[in-house]
Design an enzyme around this catalytic site. Sequence first.
Site, PDB file in Angstrom:
ATOM      1  N   GLU A   6      -6.810  -5.592   4.071  1.00  0.00           N
ATOM      2  CA  GLU A   6      -6.821  -6.698   3.090  1.00  0.00           C
ATOM      3  C   GLU A   6      -7.955  -6.517   2.070  1.00  0.00           C
ATOM      4  OE1 GLU A   6      -4.217  -7.743   4.009  1.00  0.00           O
ATOM      5  OE2 GLU A   6      -4.122  -8.882   5.879  1.00  0.00           O
ATOM      6  N   THR A  30       0.809  -1.230   0.000  1.00  0.00           N
ATOM      7  CA  THR A  30       0.000   0.000   0.000  1.00  0.00           C
ATOM      8  C   THR A  30       0.839   1.275   0.000  1.00  0.00           C
ATOM      9  OG1 THR A  30      -1.750  -1.174   1.140  1.00  0.00           O
ATOM     10  CG2 THR A  30      -1.804   1.215   1.302  1.00  0.00           C
ATOM     11  N   GLN A  61     -24.202  -2.790  23.445  1.00  0.00           N
ATOM     12  CA  GLN A  61     -25.544  -2.400  23.879  1.00  0.00           C
ATOM     13  C   GLN A  61     -25.978  -3.226  25.099  1.00  0.00           C
ATOM     14  OE1 GLN A  61     -26.490   0.163  22.304  1.00  0.00           O
ATOM     15  NE2 GLN A  61     -28.434   0.462  23.379  1.00  0.00           N
TER      16      GLN A  61
HETATM   17  N1  COS Z   1      -5.567 -14.163  -8.334  1.00  0.00           N
HETATM   18  C1  COS Z   1      -4.740 -14.181  -9.409  1.00  0.00           C
HETATM   19  N2  COS Z   1      -4.709 -13.193 -10.325  1.00  0.00           N
HETATM   20  C2  COS Z   1      -5.554 -12.158 -10.156  1.00  0.00           C
HETATM   21  C3  COS Z   1      -6.448 -12.078  -9.085  1.00  0.00           C
HETATM   22  C4  COS Z   1      -6.437 -13.139  -8.142  1.00  0.00           C
HETATM   23  N3  COS Z   1      -7.250 -13.145  -7.085  1.00  0.00           N
HETATM   24  N4  COS Z   1      -7.154 -10.945  -9.163  1.00  0.00           N
HETATM   25  C5  COS Z   1      -6.724 -10.319 -10.284  1.00  0.00           C
HETATM   26  N5  COS Z   1      -5.759 -11.055 -10.877  1.00  0.00           N
HETATM   27  C6  COS Z   1      -5.036 -10.747 -12.111  1.00  0.00           C
HETATM   28  C7  COS Z   1      -6.006 -10.748 -13.283  1.00  0.00           C
HETATM   29  O1  COS Z   1      -6.128 -12.041 -13.833  1.00  0.00           O
HETATM   30  C8  COS Z   1      -5.365  -9.778 -14.238  1.00  0.00           C
HETATM   31  O2  COS Z   1      -4.313 -10.460 -14.895  1.00  0.00           O
HETATM   32  P1  COS Z   1      -3.866 -10.027 -16.383  1.00  0.00           P
HETATM   33  O3  COS Z   1      -3.356  -8.610 -16.288  1.00  0.00           O
HETATM   34  O4  COS Z   1      -2.804 -11.022 -16.716  1.00  0.00           O
HETATM   35  O5  COS Z   1      -5.106 -10.129 -17.217  1.00  0.00           O
HETATM   36  C9  COS Z   1      -4.736  -8.749 -13.317  1.00  0.00           C
HETATM   37  O6  COS Z   1      -4.553  -9.416 -12.051  1.00  0.00           O
HETATM   38  C10 COS Z   1      -5.603  -7.532 -13.136  1.00  0.00           C
HETATM   39  O7  COS Z   1      -6.876  -7.962 -12.673  1.00  0.00           O
HETATM   40  P2  COS Z   1      -8.139  -6.994 -12.575  1.00  0.00           P
HETATM   41  O8  COS Z   1      -8.334  -6.334 -13.897  1.00  0.00           O
HETATM   42  O9  COS Z   1      -9.275  -7.724 -11.979  1.00  0.00           O
HETATM   43  O10 COS Z   1      -7.628  -5.936 -11.532  1.00  0.00           O
HETATM   44  P3  COS Z   1      -8.178  -4.508 -11.220  1.00  0.00           P
HETATM   45  O11 COS Z   1      -7.125  -3.525 -11.529  1.00  0.00           O
HETATM   46  O12 COS Z   1      -9.533  -4.356 -11.811  1.00  0.00           O
HETATM   47  O13 COS Z   1      -8.276  -4.502  -9.617  1.00  0.00           O
HETATM   48  C11 COS Z   1      -9.119  -4.945  -7.468  1.00  0.00           C
HETATM   49  C12 COS Z   1      -8.932  -5.388  -8.922  1.00  0.00           C
HETATM   50  C13 COS Z   1      -9.690  -3.549  -7.294  1.00  0.00           C
HETATM   51  C14 COS Z   1     -10.112  -5.937  -6.947  1.00  0.00           C
HETATM   52  C15 COS Z   1      -7.739  -5.044  -6.782  1.00  0.00           C
HETATM   53  O14 COS Z   1      -6.941  -3.964  -7.127  1.00  0.00           O
HETATM   54  C16 COS Z   1      -7.848  -5.147  -5.277  1.00  0.00           C
HETATM   55  O15 COS Z   1      -8.100  -6.222  -4.726  1.00  0.00           O
HETATM   56  N6  COS Z   1      -7.603  -4.026  -4.575  1.00  0.00           N
HETATM   57  C17 COS Z   1      -7.545  -4.005  -3.144  1.00  0.00           C
HETATM   58  C18 COS Z   1      -6.157  -4.235  -2.680  1.00  0.00           C
HETATM   59  C19 COS Z   1      -6.119  -4.545  -1.229  1.00  0.00           C
HETATM   60  O16 COS Z   1      -6.734  -5.494  -0.765  1.00  0.00           O
HETATM   61  N7  COS Z   1      -5.377  -3.758  -0.495  1.00  0.00           N
HETATM   62  C20 COS Z   1      -5.283  -3.986   0.898  1.00  0.00           C
HETATM   63  C21 COS Z   1      -3.946  -3.671   1.370  1.00  0.00           C
HETATM   64  S1  COS Z   1      -2.832  -4.945   1.239  1.00  0.00           S
HETATM   65  S2  COS Z   1      -2.551  -5.445   3.085  1.00  0.00           S
END
Ligand code: COS
Length: 380
Positions: free
Chosen positions: A363, A128, A335
């Site tokens: 997470e 992050t 409560q």
């Molecule tokens: N496992 C394996 N691969 C994954 C995956 C998973 N669970 N989720 C996404 N991917 C891969 C996708 O397959 C895609 O791969 P390609 O680029 O090869 O096609 C790539 O990652 C991007 O996936 P996607 O388009 O779904 O990602 P987004 O940018 O739309 O983002 C979210 C998805 C918003 C869900 C993601 O950024 C997220 O989880 N954010 C929160 C992060 C978080 O939890 N932060 C907490 C702090 S860490 S302690």
Amino acid sequence: MPYNVDPKQQAVRDEAKAFAEKHINPISVEWDQKPEPRPFPHDLYRKFGEAGFLGYNVPTEHGGKGKSNLEYITLIEELCYYDPAFGLLDAVGELASYPIVYFANDDQKKKYLPDLISGKKVCAFVLTEPNAGSDAANVSTVAEDKGDHYLVNGDKIFIMHGDVADVAVLFTKIKDKPKMSALIVETNQPGWKKRTLKNKMGMRAATTGGIIIKDVKVPKENLLGDIGKGFRYAMMTLDGARIGVAAQSVGLAQRALDESIAYSKKRIAFGAPIAKLQAIQWMIADMSTQLEASRLMCYKAAQLQDAGERFSLAAAQAKLYCSEVAGFCVNKAMQIHGGYGYIGEFSIIEKLYRDQRVLEIYEGTSEIQRLVIAANVIGR
Ligand code: COS
């Protein structure tokens, strides 16, 4: 505990209970209330390592205990029953070394895992940034290829154990390469400036850090896996970590329920224990019902992971539902306890209330879980 899917879970509960009674209960209140700057509980962390709790579901060939994911999340659930902050301390240790266990090469595993699993060294999952939280792919930390090493610059925040970690799994862009990558960084370098974030609402025994990275040299051999696969590694790690948050939530909610039942039987109002009042009974009935549903979702996600099935959807659903049920349960527990819940010297409810809030945030926030769930059930 009222429900076990797997008889092995009872053995885990017994092991966690014995550990908690000996090592956690005597120091729980003290560590929640320590004045700032709040230290990291190194002694307890090492005890987790000695007990095998920092590599519980890590395969034995890598020095772990080789337990199933279901057993591991049962451990986290149970530790969080006694103290969510210390349960989190353990869960973060497992989360941070997960990318090394699953994506590192053999030399990296041999070099780093023994000290991390034994608790001699602390690892952090450094993803992050001030402008890349939910939008995790948007990191601006950059590693420049300088021949035999990378030169890294960046800014990280809200990193669990980031204020003390000896080893970091750092998610960064590599200059002129698309997508994110991951590096293993030894943090004992002058350019790696870490600090403990202050005034944290809850989960105080597991500290949170901010890191400024200025011209830090990382040897090329510390690239984790393949260039450009960092986001994938982060997401795969978070899928498992989200079941861990679901388990933290279940343990915390069970404690809130048990405390509420015990209190309602002994608190007298209008000439009888308040457990005789229908208003209280309904709150306890709703807590108990939602808790059972959340426990089943948590175990289902872990069982899918154990079976090698896709579990991103189940993990996101479990994380979302269990963390929000934990919020419902601590609110009702407060409560029921009234002033004896709100004032921390009388019960653990005030601490549980503070510890719970972040379960809906870290997470991946509840909103991010809903995005993941929608993408899975509707399609992209
Ligand atoms: N496992 C394996 N691969 C994954 C995956 C998973 N669970 N989720 C996404 N991917 C891969 C996708 O397959 C895609 O791969 P390609 O680029 O090869 O096609 C790539 O990652 C991007 O996936 P996607 O388009 O779904 O990602 P987004 O940018 O739309 O983002 C979210 C998805 C918003 C869900 C993601 O950024 C997220 O989880 N954010 C929160 C992060 C978080 O939890 N932060 C907490 C702090 S860490 S302690």
